[in-house]
Design a protein around this motif. Structure first.
Motif, mmCIF file in Angstrom:
data_model
loop_
_atom_site.group_PDB
_atom_site.id
_atom_site.type_symbol
_atom_site.label_atom_id
_atom_site.label_comp_id
_atom_site.label_asym_id
_atom_site.label_seq_id
_atom_site.Cartn_x
_atom_site.Cartn_y
_atom_site.Cartn_z
ATOM 1 N N UNK A 114 -10.868 61.894 -55.195
ATOM 2 C CA UNK A 114 -10.783 60.537 -55.747
ATOM 3 C C UNK A 114 -9.474 60.410 -56.511
ATOM 4 N N UNK A 115 -8.834 59.271 -56.384
ATOM 5 C CA UNK A 115 -7.602 59.026 -57.124
ATOM 6 C C UNK A 115 -7.928 58.451 -58.499
ATOM 7 N N UNK A 116 -6.968 58.484 -59.392
ATOM 8 C CA UNK A 116 -7.181 57.924 -60.721
ATOM 9 C C UNK A 116 -7.428 56.426 -60.645
ATOM 10 N N UNK A 117 -6.789 55.725 -59.727
ATOM 11 C CA UNK A 117 -7.002 54.286 -59.556
ATOM 12 C C UNK A 117 -8.426 54.010 -59.090
ATOM 13 N N UNK A 118 -8.912 54.788 -58.128
ATOM 14 C CA UNK A 118 -10.286 54.603 -57.643
ATOM 15 C C UNK A 118 -11.294 54.894 -58.751
ATOM 16 N N UNK A 119 -10.996 55.906 -59.564
ATOM 17 C CA UNK A 119 -11.889 56.247 -60.655
ATOM 18 C C UNK A 119 -11.910 55.129 -61.701
ATOM 19 N N UNK A 120 -10.764 54.533 -61.942
ATOM 20 C CA UNK A 120 -10.685 53.420 -62.887
ATOM 21 C C UNK A 120 -11.486 52.228 -62.381
ATOM 22 N N UNK A 137 -15.210 52.867 -62.802
ATOM 23 C CA UNK A 137 -15.664 52.892 -64.191
ATOM 24 C C UNK A 137 -15.442 51.568 -64.903
ATOM 25 N N UNK A 138 -14.835 50.612 -64.214
ATOM 26 C CA UNK A 138 -14.594 49.316 -64.823
ATOM 27 C C UNK A 138 -13.553 49.347 -65.918
ATOM 28 N N UNK A 139 -12.489 50.114 -65.703
ATOM 29 C CA UNK A 139 -11.440 50.217 -66.716
ATOM 30 C C UNK A 139 -10.087 50.235 -66.013
ATOM 31 N N UNK A 140 -9.064 50.637 -66.738
ATOM 32 C CA UNK A 140 -7.716 50.687 -66.174
ATOM 33 C C UNK A 140 -7.254 52.137 -66.071
ATOM 34 N N UNK A 141 -6.235 52.362 -65.269
ATOM 35 C CA UNK A 141 -5.782 53.722 -64.985
ATOM 36 C C UNK A 141 -5.327 54.442 -66.253
ATOM 37 N N UNK A 155 -6.468 58.192 -67.424
ATOM 38 C CA UNK A 155 -5.533 59.284 -67.687
ATOM 39 C C UNK A 155 -5.841 59.931 -69.036
ATOM 40 N N UNK A 156 -6.116 59.110 -70.046
ATOM 41 C CA UNK A 156 -6.415 59.643 -71.383
ATOM 42 C C UNK A 156 -7.713 60.455 -71.382
ATOM 43 N N UNK A 157 -8.755 59.944 -70.734
ATOM 44 C CA UNK A 157 -10.036 60.650 -70.715
ATOM 45 C C UNK A 157 -9.914 61.947 -69.927
ATOM 46 N N UNK A 158 -9.211 61.913 -68.810
ATOM 47 C CA UNK A 158 -9.026 63.135 -68.029
ATOM 48 C C UNK A 158 -8.254 64.185 -68.828
ATOM 49 N N UNK A 159 -7.309 63.720 -69.628
ATOM 50 C CA UNK A 159 -6.562 64.650 -70.478
ATOM 51 C C UNK A 159 -7.510 65.339 -71.460
ATOM 52 N N UNK A 160 -8.452 64.571 -72.019
ATOM 53 C CA UNK A 160 -9.443 65.146 -72.932
ATOM 54 C C UNK A 160 -10.315 66.175 -72.209
ATOM 55 N N UNK A 187 -5.636 67.466 -59.542
ATOM 56 C CA UNK A 187 -4.641 67.746 -58.519
ATOM 57 C C UNK A 187 -4.420 66.460 -57.749
ATOM 58 N N UNK A 188 -3.525 66.462 -56.828
ATOM 59 C CA UNK A 188 -3.160 65.229 -56.128
ATOM 60 C C UNK A 188 -4.371 64.641 -55.406
ATOM 61 N N UNK A 189 -4.738 63.398 -55.755
ATOM 62 C CA UNK A 189 -5.839 62.660 -55.141
ATOM 63 C C UNK A 189 -7.160 63.421 -55.173
#
Length: 233
Positions: A179-185, A188-192, A196-201, A211-213
């Protein structure tokens, strides 16, 4: 009936119908392959439809005026799509249906299914069970969407996708989610930027790596704890 269709039926509310009744409902049914990302039904469409998912994952989502989307249902093999359209006067699609990964559907005749429900109470009961389950699930989505955090919604989406991966796609106890970050956003009803911030956590806590996609869930048990917003989840 092909084995994969038989398996899908066994997971659906059609499973208890006698073979002859089931054969009648599946008359004129057509298998259709849906590539990942393809939309099968769009918000606002009014045509009745009835489809059984044979393989893959399909999601139903709604779109806000600003373009953000929110997934309200993940549909796996055995799920029925469109039963509501058979029994609703002036039906209009309330959302959009899209293949999350490559999927295959069995498209049944709405006319055949409707007539079967009118003639046979067993068929009517099967569709009633399906509609009751859908109503309950959509009601359950309300607190899930209103009270859960973005992090919890992301965790749910990742776990949902991971649960569908074939054993050959796993890396030991790790789960690889394509899954890409855009698809995940979108899911989840949010923005990329928030994703990115949550994944960093989560990376810092040793729960995932990216990793890529794709996102690799290193510790699925810890990610599961994110679903604790409701004891029934």
């Amino acid at each position: 009936m092909d084995e994969d269709v038989r398996s899908a039926v066994s997971k659906s509310h059609l499973r208890d119908l006698p073979p002859d009744v089931l054969q009648e409902i599946l008359r004129d049914a057509v298998r259709t392959k849906i590539p990942a990302g393809s939309v099968t039904h769009r918000e606002g469409e009014d045509a009745p439809h009835l489809e059984l998912i044979i393989s893959g994952i399909v999601r139903a989502f709604v779109t806000a005026p600003d373009g953000r989307t929110m997934t309200v249902r993940y549909c796996r093999p055995g799920a029925l799509l469109g039963a509501m359209s058979l029994f609703t006067t002036a039906f209009v699609m309330p959302g959009t249906v899209q293949a999350l990964v490559d999927a295959e559907l069995l498209k049944m005749s709405p006319r055949v299914a409707s007539r079967a429900a009118e003639r046979d109470v067993r068929v009517a009961r099967a569709f009633l069970n399906e509609l009751s389950e859908r109503a309950w699930a959509f009601i359950y989505e309300i607190p899930g969407s209103a009270f859960s955090t973005v992090r919890q919604r992301m965790a749910r989406h990742l776990l949902d996708l991971a649960s569908e991966r074939e054993p050959g796609h796993q890396a030991g106890q790790e789960l690889v989610v394509p899954v890409s970050q855009k698809e995940l956003a979108d899911a989840a009803g949010t923005v990329r930027e928030v994703v990115v911030r949550v994944l960093r956590e989560l990376r810092r806590e040793g729960v995932v790596r990216t990793q890529r996609d794709a996102i690799v869930i290193i510790d699925p048990s810890r990610l599961t704890l994110e679903q604790g917003w409701n004891s029934g989840s």
